[in-house]
Design a protein around this motif. Structure first.
Motif, short mmCIF file in Angstrom:
data_model
loop_
_atom_site.label_atom_id
_atom_site.label_comp_id
_atom_site.label_asym_id
_atom_site.label_seq_id
_atom_site.Cartn_x
_atom_site.Cartn_y
_atom_site.Cartn_z
N SER B 126 47.17 -48.13 -62.06
CA SER B 126 47.79 -48.66 -60.85
C SER B 126 46.78 -48.75 -59.72
CB SER B 126 48.94 -47.76 -60.38
OG SER B 126 49.95 -47.77 -61.32
N VAL B 127 45.72 -47.97 -59.80
CA VAL B 127 44.69 -48.03 -58.78
C VAL B 127 43.60 -49.01 -59.16
CG1 VAL B 127 42.99 -46.70 -57.49
CG2 VAL B 127 45.21 -45.70 -58.05
N THR B 128 43.18 -48.98 -60.43
CA THR B 128 42.06 -49.84 -60.81
C THR B 128 42.47 -51.32 -60.77
OG1 THR B 128 42.61 -49.64 -63.14
CG2 THR B 128 40.99 -48.10 -62.28
N THR B 129 43.68 -51.65 -61.19
CA THR B 129 44.04 -53.07 -61.27
C THR B 129 43.99 -53.76 -59.91
OG1 THR B 129 45.43 -52.48 -63.13
CG2 THR B 129 45.71 -54.67 -62.25
N PRO B 130 44.66 -53.23 -58.87
CA PRO B 130 44.53 -53.92 -57.59
C PRO B 130 43.10 -53.91 -57.06
CG PRO B 130 45.82 -51.91 -57.34
CD PRO B 130 45.62 -52.13 -58.81
N PHE B 131 42.35 -52.86 -57.41
CA PHE B 131 40.96 -52.86 -56.96
C PHE B 131 40.22 -54.07 -57.50
CE2 PHE B 131 36.48 -51.89 -57.57
CZ PHE B 131 36.12 -51.55 -56.28
N PHE B 132 40.33 -54.31 -58.81
CA PHE B 132 39.59 -55.44 -59.39
C PHE B 132 40.15 -56.77 -58.89
CE2 PHE B 132 38.43 -52.17 -62.60
CZ PHE B 132 37.07 -52.17 -62.30
N LEU B 133 41.45 -56.85 -58.71
CA LEU B 133 41.99 -58.09 -58.14
C LEU B 133 41.44 -58.31 -56.74
CD1 LEU B 133 45.71 -57.91 -59.38
CD2 LEU B 133 43.87 -59.33 -60.27
N GLY B 134 41.28 -57.21 -56.00
CA GLY B 134 40.71 -57.31 -54.66
C GLY B 134 39.26 -57.76 -54.69
N THR B 135 38.49 -57.30 -55.67
CA THR B 135 37.09 -57.76 -55.74
C THR B 135 37.05 -59.25 -56.02
OG1 THR B 135 36.85 -57.35 -58.12
CG2 THR B 135 36.27 -55.54 -56.65
N ILE B 136 38.01 -59.75 -56.80
CA ILE B 136 38.06 -61.18 -57.08
C ILE B 136 38.33 -61.95 -55.79
CG2 ILE B 136 39.39 -62.96 -58.28
CD1 ILE B 136 39.77 -60.83 -60.54
N ALA B 137 39.30 -61.45 -55.02
CA ALA B 137 39.58 -62.10 -53.74
C ALA B 137 38.33 -62.10 -52.87
CB ALA B 137 40.74 -61.38 -53.04
N GLY B 138 37.62 -60.97 -52.85
CA GLY B 138 36.41 -60.88 -52.05
C GLY B 138 35.35 -61.87 -52.51
N ALA B 139 35.25 -62.04 -53.82
CA ALA B 139 34.25 -62.97 -54.36
C ALA B 139 34.55 -64.39 -53.91
CB ALA B 139 34.23 -62.88 -55.88
N VAL B 140 35.82 -64.77 -53.99
CA VAL B 140 36.19 -66.14 -53.60
C VAL B 140 36.02 -66.29 -52.09
CG1 VAL B 140 38.09 -67.78 -53.49
CG2 VAL B 140 37.77 -66.40 -55.54
N ALA B 141 36.47 -65.29 -51.35
CA ALA B 141 36.44 -65.40 -49.89
C ALA B 141 35.02 -65.46 -49.35
CB ALA B 141 37.20 -64.23 -49.26
N SER B 142 34.07 -64.79 -50.04
CA SER B 142 32.71 -64.80 -49.51
C SER B 142 31.88 -65.94 -50.08
CB SER B 142 32.03 -63.45 -49.77
OG SER B 142 31.98 -63.20 -51.15
N GLY B 143 32.55 -66.87 -50.77
CA GLY B 143 31.83 -68.06 -51.24
C GLY B 143 30.86 -67.79 -52.36
N ARG B 144 31.17 -66.80 -53.21
CA ARG B 144 30.24 -66.48 -54.30
C ARG B 144 30.64 -67.13 -55.62
NH1 ARG B 144 29.54 -61.70 -51.14
NH2 ARG B 144 27.31 -61.25 -50.94
N VAL B 145 31.68 -67.96 -55.60
CA VAL B 145 32.08 -68.64 -56.82
C VAL B 145 31.82 -70.13 -56.65
CG1 VAL B 145 33.96 -69.08 -58.44
CG2 VAL B 145 33.86 -66.92 -57.20
N PRO B 146 30.66 -70.59 -57.11
CA PRO B 146 30.40 -72.03 -56.99
C PRO B 146 31.22 -72.79 -58.01
CG PRO B 146 28.55 -70.91 -58.05
CD PRO B 146 29.56 -69.86 -57.72
#
Ligand code: HDD
Ligand code: HEM
Ligand code: HEM
Lengths: 465, 339
Positions: B126-146
């Motif tokens: 329950s802790v790791t799953t939202p963490f990884f989903l959050g890293t995905i959001a961070g990746a998209v938000a910071s423009g790291r997914v071309p």
């Protein structure tokens, strides 16, 4: 900097991850489909049992039926939760493994998945209502709340199979200068394979559920528990499956004709046929080497008869397909043979039951019948997997038949194969756990077992006793 | 509004709903993890389990909904995100399997060892799953997914300051939502000690989140300037609204109004999610791929809009039915089981 170096190393070590990606997809799908069958087939059986258990015509409620309805509902709830989890992974994998497919065709291929999403949404809501509301809703309302669950399960299977059918017979778009244009998602959904494939799949789900549940009670009866509870536990699902079995063979003929028409290369691989011609025999078994099927049993004119209902009908062989574009023949041919053989064996079992019922209004007395029923659940699952392997491997090397190659769709991300190892390990654990929980269900219809059920006072997780 | 924008907005509603309902489920697992030993943690764990109940699966399908809408309506964006970020996606998926399996099997055993195992894997994932989903959001938000297939770096795209911030905020927001919701559940049960228990935790986590957000300003400024600029210009009203709602929920909790605090808490999270969308608009993948460029053709979008409307007409009343059934019997049992 350092992390960049790491991905470079990964890229060097692994030139192509096409094979692990395929295996990961096959494993996840092959696992999901077994559980999903119960999501399609179980709701109707559970609701039927509940309906029969209600008091009627001055008679009391049927205790055995009621107990069966409850036990099955619990199994359905557990399997549904597991199916939801394994299905979620699948939707991740569509993009993680096959971005080339999704990037180009998501706009067409994705549409039935959206509708499927809604169907599962409704199914999951009503599985919750049904299990949680059992003693909280008036009996009639409760029974009615089972209906959306049944409809949504069948509809979901239809949409998913429509997506798969599109990979086999892609329609609803044009390609101009390499661009996908004129997309029509409705036409894509109703592609030429959708009707036959979805009917075949829904019947397969009914057979897997019916034979699967019956086999549990057959084992119980072989162990000497032949009370009324076990007998109707065997008879209800077995009757459902036995009705589906002959229909399934007719639908099998239909689907084979569709494949012969639209994917002749796949049909040739399923039949192990190299030489195109008329008056082609039907070959069973055998090994395909150097463009020949060795050691097969042949029925003269069989294949021409099956496909064209004419002994001199023309059937295209693999010689019509350029060598680089032929599917792996042995896997396709053998899985196809396995499915068809099991289909006929299950038909035999159904006929045996029908005969005994017609003669004596009872199941056959010999323990061999119970032994056969005990095996039938596993056999139906094997037929299901074999059918899917024939379909999917027979489509190779195409991911979208004659439009896009599987190797052009696979992700180029480095290190993909480690994902496969991880997923493999997880599925092994999940399999063991699911088997353990379902075993506990036999004979425990008082306890609250499915996750959607209200919890009993003495039960709680992590809290100990 | 173009068809693409309409579909995107509906998808974002789905994402918000997932965050509010699925997120609270994750957060409940967070509190389960921190509830302490068997004896001490018994009461809060019971409330937690009680509150998840039969709605878990329905909450979870929102994620599927977001995925299928994304891949049908904005195919190149989905392909780019899923292929570049396959590692955190796989890890989130494993967390979902562990969590779902533990949840599915939780009633099914009375052996203490198994119960502990299921309990632990439920709480941990329950802790790791939202963490990884959050890293995905961070990746998209910071423009790291071309755009393109696996065109981004499979490691640094999600192992970077913004992704870590995203992960931590996701876990924190889930925990915060859950604590606030559990307060109002505890109040329905007239359980004052549990109410105090979760109120204290809700306030602490809200203050922590506020602190993290302050640090986050510096992180985003350095690491994701484009997003940062969007947030302090167009996104500013929503960010301020989120801060106000967050503070409001703390005050409401302190004044023992958990029902209203729940609404304020949900608003605070909603405002952040929409603030992100507004800040990033018109880009799906910064700095290149716009919403229009990624969108599927009109025919597909129109078919999507039709099915989204019809689907909503079927799903929304059904969901309301499930929640009322659950809520009603919930309060009935709490009437009889009052202690
Ligand atoms: C209980 C399971 C089961 C049984 C008894 C049968 N099948 Fe089947 N078959 C499947 C379960 C299945 C399936 C659900 O696994 C497949 C895979 C794809 C699909 O739509 O259905 C399938 C696919 C499939 C295909 C390939 C479709 C394609 O590639 O598009 C053909 C030609 C047949 N079947 C034919 C038959 C025949 C002639 C049968 C008669 C004996 C038969 N099947 C029995
Ligand atoms: C509607 C359902 C399904 C869809 C949309 C689907 C889709 C796919 C996709 C995208 C691939 C990867 C590309 C490729 O190898 O062609 C694949 C491969 C595969 N799938 Fe399916 N699949 C479905 C059902 C199943 C089921 C139920 C099985 C059961 C075993 C299965 C078995 C396989 C196998 C064995 C492969 C690998 C084929 C190979 O590479 O040789 N599929 N499927
Ligand atoms: C012939 C193939 C398939 C059939 C018949 C099927 C059927 C089902 C059913 C009935 C469910 C409801 C859960 C259950 O009862 O276990 C389910 C869940 C799910 N399936 Fe499949 N499925 C198939 C293939 C796929 C494929 C290829 C995907 C995705 C790529 C997929 C994605 C999902 C998802 C995301 C869920 C979870 C939905 C929820 O949470 O309720 N399925 N599937």
């Amino acid at each position: 900097m350092e992390a960049l170096g790491m991905s470079e190393i990964l890229a060097l070590a692994v030139p192509s991850d096409l094979f692990p990606a395929r295996m990961q997809m096959a494993l996840s799908l092959g696992w999901h489909i077994v559980v999903a069958c119960f999501g399609v087939g179980f709701p109707a059986m559970v609701v039927f049992a509940e309906w029969r258990s209600h008091p009627r015509g001055g008679k009391d409620s049927d205790k055995d039926m009621d107990a069966l309805a409850h036990t099955w509902a619990k199994a359905m709830g557990v399997l549904f939760a597991v199916g939801a989890v394994s299905g979620t992974i699948l939707s991740f994998e569509m993009g993680m493994l096959w971005p080339g497919l999704m990037a180009r065709f998501g706009q067409i291929y994705g549409f039935p998945f959206t509708l499927e999403g809604f169907a599962f949404f409704i199914e999951s809501i009503f599985v919750g209502v049904y299990l949680y509301g059992w003693n909280r809703l008036p009996p009639r309302i409760h029974l009615l709340s089972g209906l959306p669950m049944i409809a949504a399960g069948v509809a979901g299977a239809f949409f998913v199979v429509a997506a798969n059918g599109w990979m086999n017979t892609p329609t609803g778009f044009e390609i101009r200068n390499g661009q996908v244009v004129n997309t029509d998602p409705w036409a894509a959904m109703f592609n030429p394979s959708t009707a036959s494939q979805s009917v075949h799949m829904i019947l397969a789900a009914v057979m897997v559920t019916g034979f699967g549940v019956a086999s549990v009670y057959a084992v119980g009866m072989l162990r000497g528990r032949s009370d009324r509870y076990h007998r109707i536990g065997l008879l209800v699902p077995l009757t459902v499956a036995a009705v589906a079995a002959p229909i399934q063979i007719g639908v099998g003929d239909w689907i084979a004709n569709v494949v012969a028409k639209y994917q002749p290369g796949k049909l040739a691989a399923m039949e192990g046929l190299y030489q195109s011609g008329t008056g082609v025999p039907l070959s069973m078994g055998g090994i395909y080497v150097d463009d020949r099927l060795v050691g097969a049993i042949e029925i003269p004119y069989g294949l021409s008869l099956l496909i064209h209902h004419d002994p001199n009908g023309f059937v295209a062989g693999l010689d019509r397909v350029p060598p680089g574009l032929r599917p792996p023949v042995n896997v396709t041919h053998l899985s196809y043979n396995v499915m068809v053989s099991i289909g006929f064996a299950l038909l035999g079992l159904a006929a045996w039951l029908a005969w005994a019922w017609w003669r004596r209004r009872d199941i056959p007395r010999t323990p061999w019948f119970l032994r056969a029923v005990a095996l039938s659940g596993l056999a139906a699952v094997v037929a299901l997997e074999a059918g899917w392997v024939a379909t999917e491997v027979g489509r190779q090397p195409w991911i979208v038949y004659e439009i896009q190659l599987t190797r052009d769709a696979v992700s180029t991300a480095p290190g993909l194969r480690f994902g496969f190892y991880l997923v493999l390990a997880v599925y092994i654990v999940l399999t063991v756990m699911t088997a353990y929980v379902l075993r506990r269900l036999t004979g425990a219809h008082e306890a609250s077992i499915a996750p959607q059920e209200p919890e009993l006072e003495e039960q709680r997780v992590g809290g100990g006793t | 509004m173009t068809a693409a924008e309409a579909v995107l907005a509906i998808m974002w509603v789905g994402l918000t709903t997932y965050a509010l309902f699925g997120g609270a489920d994750f957060g409940a697992g967070f509190w389960d993890l921190l509830a302490g030993g068997t004896e001490r943690g018994r009461a809060p764990r019971r409330l937690i389990e009680h509150s998840i109940g039969p709605v878990w699966e329905a909450n979870h399908v929102w994620l599927i909904f977001v995925l299928v809408v994304l891949w049908t309506s904005f195919p190149p964006a989905f392909a780019a995100i899923a292929s570049t970020l396959y590692i955190p996606l796989t890890l989130a998926a494993l967390g979902m399997i562990a969590r779902g399996a533990a949840f599915a099997f939780r009633h099914s055993t009375d052996q203490l060892a198994f119960q502990r195992l299921f309990g632990a894997s439920f709480a941990f994932s329950s802790v790791t799953t939202p963490f990884f989903l959050g890293t995905i959001a961070g990746a998209v938000a910071s423009g790291r997914v071309p755009p393109g297939i696996a065109a981004g770096d499979v490691i640094t795209s999600w192992l970077n300051p913004t992704s870590m911030l995203g992960g931590v905020i996701a876990v924190g927001a889930c925990a915060y939502l859950a604590a606030v919701y559990l307060c109002s559940d505890a109040q329905q049960h007239h359980d004052l000690s549990l109410l105090a228990y979760f109120r204290a935790r809700a306030i602490v986590i809200a203050l922590l989140l506020g602190g993290i957000a302050l640090v986050g300003i510096a992180v985003l400024r350095a690491d994701a300037p484009q997003l940062f600029n969007g947030l302090i210009s167009r996104g500013l009203p929503l960010i301020l609204a989120s801060v106000a709602a967050g503070i409001g929920s703390i005050l409401l909790l302190a004044r023992r109004r958990p029902g209203l605090a729940r609404v304020a808490g949900a608003l605070a999270v909603t405002a952040v999610i929409w603030g992100w969308a507004v800040a990033q608009y018109p880009y799906l993948l910064q700095p290149e791929l716009t919403v229009q460029a990624a969108a599927a053709p009109e025919t597909t979008l129109r078919a999507m809009l039709i099915s989204l409307v019809v689907g909503a007409a079927l799903v929304v009343p059904s969901l309301v039915f499930l929640f009322t059934l659950f809520q009603r019997s919930h309060s009935e049992t709490s009437q009889t089981a009052k202690h």
